[in-house]
Design an enzyme around this catalytic site. Structure first.
Site, PDB file in Angstrom:
ATOM      1  N   CYS A 171      -3.169   1.647   6.750  1.00 65.76           N
ATOM      2  CA  CYS A 171      -3.300   0.978   8.045  1.00 65.76           C
ATOM      3  C   CYS A 171      -3.723   1.933   9.144  1.00 65.76           C
ATOM      4  O   CYS A 171      -4.445   1.542  10.067  1.00 65.76           O
ATOM      5  CB  CYS A 171      -1.997   0.276   8.414  1.00 65.76           C
ATOM      6  SG  CYS A 171      -0.566   1.373   8.453  1.00 65.76           S
ATOM      7  N   ASN A 231       0.808  -1.228   0.000  1.00 62.75           N
ATOM      8  CA  ASN A 231       0.000   0.000   0.000  1.00 62.75           C
ATOM      9  C   ASN A 231       0.838   1.274   0.000  1.00 62.75           C
ATOM     10  O   ASN A 231       0.430   2.287  -0.561  1.00 62.75           O
ATOM     11  CB  ASN A 231      -1.009   0.000   1.155  1.00 62.75           C
ATOM     12  CG  ASN A 231      -0.367  -0.121   2.513  1.00 62.75           C
ATOM     13  OD1 ASN A 231       0.751  -0.616   2.652  1.00 62.75           O
ATOM     14  ND2 ASN A 231      -1.063   0.323   3.542  1.00 62.75           N
ATOM     15  N   GLU A 289       8.628   2.808  14.043  1.00 60.45           N
ATOM     16  CA  GLU A 289       9.412   3.299  12.909  1.00 60.45           C
ATOM     17  C   GLU A 289       9.361   4.813  12.940  1.00 60.45           C
ATOM     18  O   GLU A 289       8.342   5.400  13.297  1.00 60.45           O
ATOM     19  CB  GLU A 289       8.849   2.762  11.593  1.00 60.45           C
ATOM     20  CG  GLU A 289       9.016   1.262  11.476  1.00 60.45           C
ATOM     21  CD  GLU A 289       8.436   0.685  10.201  1.00 60.45           C
ATOM     22  OE1 GLU A 289       8.834  -0.437   9.838  1.00 60.45           O
ATOM     23  OE2 GLU A 289       7.586   1.353   9.580  1.00 60.45           O
ATOM     24  N   GLU A 299       4.420  -3.873  12.251  1.00 64.33           N
ATOM     25  CA  GLU A 299       3.413  -2.822  12.059  1.00 64.33           C
ATOM     26  C   GLU A 299       2.256  -3.482  11.341  1.00 64.33           C
ATOM     27  O   GLU A 299       2.349  -3.799  10.160  1.00 64.33           O
ATOM     28  CB  GLU A 299       4.007  -1.663  11.260  1.00 64.33           C
ATOM     29  CG  GLU A 299       3.249  -0.365  11.469  1.00 64.33           C
ATOM     30  CD  GLU A 299       2.407   0.004  10.277  1.00 64.33           C
ATOM     31  OE1 GLU A 299       1.173  -0.213  10.356  1.00 64.33           O
ATOM     32  OE2 GLU A 299       2.955   0.483   9.284  1.00 64.33           O
TER      33      GLU A 299
END
Length: 484
Positions: free
Chosen positions: A286, A154, A464, A252
Site C-alpha cells: 500500500c 499482502n 498504527e 489504512e
C-alpha cells in the site's frame, strides 16, 4: 525448542480453543494454483460467539497489571522468533512472496509485539491544574473495549501483530478476521499466542465469509473499535456501518505514492531504493511507489539505472532461494496490472521492459507478471490515478519543483510520498508540502514499531505503530473531584 510443522489445516480460535467447522475454504499457492490447505468457513454464529467470549474476558483482562499484559506479549514475540523459519515458509507458500521477504516480515511482526509488550506498562494519565480551590482534575486512559481487527493478504503476519499487539497492550480484548487468501499464517500466530498466559477469550480468530463476519461485528454494540486495512472502497462502507453504533474506526486504505527524484539526487541511491520498494512483495504494497517523477535533466540517467536493476530481478516461486519477485496473489490481480499497462501503452507510454504475464514452463500454473518499466508516462493514463498493486514502474518527468509537488498531490490518496535530493531547503519545503501521512527522504523505509504508520485524505484514518497506535485503543476519561 521443538520445531513446529503446521499442517496447513488452519483453525479458528474462540475462547482459547481450536474450532473447526464442516464447511471450509481452500487456500491455494499463487505460484501454481495448488490447494495447500483450508480453514473453517465461519459466519454469523461463530463471529457472534467470538464477541461473546471477548466481551466476557474484557473486565478481567483490562484490570490485569500492565506489566502482566506486557509479559504476555513479550512471551508471544519470543515464540514467534523461535519459530520464524517455519512461519516464513508457511507465509511464502500461501502468499507467494520470496521466503527472504517472508522471514523479514515475520521478524518485523515479532518486533511490533515486543515493542508493545514494553509500552503496556507506560500507559499513563495526567493531573491537570485545578480551576477551583480544593479541586483535583485528572485524566485517565482506559481501554476502548472489544476491538474487531480485519487484516489484509499482502502482509498477513505483520498486520496481525501490528493491530493485535497494541490492542492487547491497552487492555482491549480482540476478535480478528484475516483475509481469505492468507488465513494460515494468522492461525499459526494465534496458536503461539494461545501458548502464552493470555486468558481464554482475550483474543479470538474467526475465518470465513468476510461480509457476514464483518457485518456481525459492525452491528454488535459491544464491539467498540474497528481496525481495518484494505481497499478504500471497502473502508468507506465500513465507516458508514460503524456510524450506527458510533464505533471508533481506524482505516489504512489505498495509496498512490509518488517518488520525486531531483537532478541533484544521488541517482544510484535513488535507483536502489526505488527498485527495492517498487518490487517488494511483487509491488503489492500500500505504501509502495506507484509513480516515479524524475526531473528532466536526469531522466535517462535514472531510467537506465532502474532498468539495469529491474532486468536483474529473478521471478519465481517464493520458496526458491534465488527468487526476488514472486507471483501476484491471484489471476484477477494479473488482469488488472495488464489492463493498466495496456492503457498506458495505447495512450503513448513507451514500454522499456516487461509488460506481460509469464505463462510458460515453471510459470504456467501461477500468477506471475514480468517486472515492467514504462517511460513517457503522463497524467492521462489510468495507472497515474489507480493503484497498480503490481510489479510496474511508471516513470514520469517534471521541470520544476512546484510542478512536481502539484502533480504528486493531485490524487485523492495520501498515504506515503518519497523524495530524493541533496538540497536541505527543498527537503524542508517538500516534507511539509507533500500531502501524505508519511514521507521518506532519500530512502523508502517507513514501517517501524516506534513510528506512526497511516495516511490522510482517502488513504485512511488513524495510525498504527508507536504511542500513536496505542492511543487508537484507549479512551480518555476526565475526572473532577472536589476535596473536603
Amino acid at each position: 525448542m521443538t520445531r513446529k510443522s503446521w499442517t496447513h489445516e488452519g483453525v479458528c480460535w474462540v475462547a482459547g480453543r481450536k474450532r473447526t467447522l464442516p464447511e471450509t475454504i481452500e487456500v491455494t499457492d499463487p505460484a501454481d494454483g495448488r490447494v495447500i490447505g483450508c480453514v473453517p468457513r465461519g459466519g454469523v454464529e461463530l463471529a457472534r460467539e467470538a464477541v461473546d467470549t471477548a466481551s466476557e474476558a474484557f473486565p478481567a483482562w483490562s484490570r490485569r497489571l500492565p506489566r502482566e499484559r506486557g509479559q504476555v506479549l513479550k512471551d508471544w514475540a519470543n515464540r514467534i522468533l523461535d519459530h520464524r523459519a517455519e512461519l516464513a515458509k508457511l507465509l511464502s507458500q500461501e502468499q507467494g512472496k520470496p521466503v527472504a521477504e517472508a522471514l523479514g516480515e515475520v521478524e518485523t511482526a515479532a518486533e511490533f509485539v515486543e515493542w508493545y509488550g514494553e509500552e503496556a506498562k507506560r500507559i499513563s494519565g495526567e493531573v491537570l491544574p485545578p480551576a477551583k480551590e480544593n479541586q483535583q482534575m485528572t485524566v485517565l486512559r482506559q481501554p476502548v473495549g472489544v476491538a474487531a481487527l480485519i487484516t489484509p493478504w499482502n502482509y498477513p503476519a505483520a498486520m496481525v501483530t501490528r493491530k493485535a499487539a497494541p490492542a492487547l497492550a491497552a487492555g482491549c480484548t480482540v476478535v480478528l478476521k484475516p483475509a481469505k487468501e492468507t488465513p494460515l499464517i494468522a492461525s499459526a500466530l494465534f496458536e503461539l499466542l494461545m501458548e502464552t498466559n493470555l486468558p481464554h477469550g482475550a483474543a479470538n480468530l474467526v475465518t470465513g465469509d468476510a461480509a457476514s463476519i464483518g457485518d456481525t461485528w459492525l452491528g454488535d454494540y459491544r464491539v467498540r473499535k474497528i481496525s481495518f486495512t484494505g481497499s478504500t472502497g471497502v473502508g468507506k462502507e465500513l465507516m458508514k456501518k460503524a456510524a450506527e453504533h458510533v464505533k471508533r474506526v481506524s482505516l489504512e486504505l489505498g495509496g498512490n505514492a509518488p517518488a520525486l527524484v531531483f537532478e541533484d539526487a544521488d541517482l544510484d541511491r535513488a535507483a536502489d531504493a526505488i527498485v527495492a520498494n517498487k518490487f517488494e512483495n511483487g509491488g503489492q504494497m500500500c505504501n509502495g511507489i506507484n509513480l516515479i517523477f524524475v526531473q528532466e535533466p536526469v531522466r535517462e540517467e535514472l531510467t537506465e539505472r532502474i532498468l539495469a536493476r529491474v532486468k536483474a530481478l529473478r521471478v519465481g516461486r517464493g520458496t526458491e532461494t534465488e527468487c526476488h519477485v514472486g507471483p501476484l496473489i491471484n489471476q484477477r490481480a494479473c488482469h488488472k496490472v495488464q489492463a493498466l499497462v495496456d492503457d498506458a501503452v495505447n495512450k503513448g507510454a513507451r514500454l522499456r521492459y516487461g509488460g506481460e504475464p509469464l505463462l510458460e514452463g515453471e510459470y504456467s500454473n501461477g500468477h506471475f507478471y514480468r517486472p515492467t518499466v514504462l517511460t513517457e508516462v503522463d497524467d492521462r493514463m489510468d495507472l497515474t490515478r489507480d493503484e497498480v498493486f503490481g510489479p510496474v514502474a511508471p516513470i514520469l518527468t517534471f521541470r520544476i519543483e512546484e510542478e512536481a509537488v502539484r502533480r504528486a498531490n493531485g490524487t485523492p490518496y495520501g498515504l506515503a510520498a518519497y523524495l530524493f535530493t541533496r538540497d536541505g531547503g527543498r527537503i524542508h519545503r517538500l516534507t511539509e508540502g507533500l500531502e501524505a501521512g508519511m514521507v521518506g527522504v532519500n530512502g523508502t523505509s517507513l514501517s517501524f514499531p516506534q513510528a506512526p504508520f497511516g495516511g490522510i485524505k482517502e488513504s485512511g484514518l488513524g495510525r498504527e505503530g508507536g504511542l500513536y497506535g496505542l492511543e487508537e485503543f484507549l479512551e480518555l476519561k476526565f475526572i473532577s473531584t472536589m476535596l473536603d
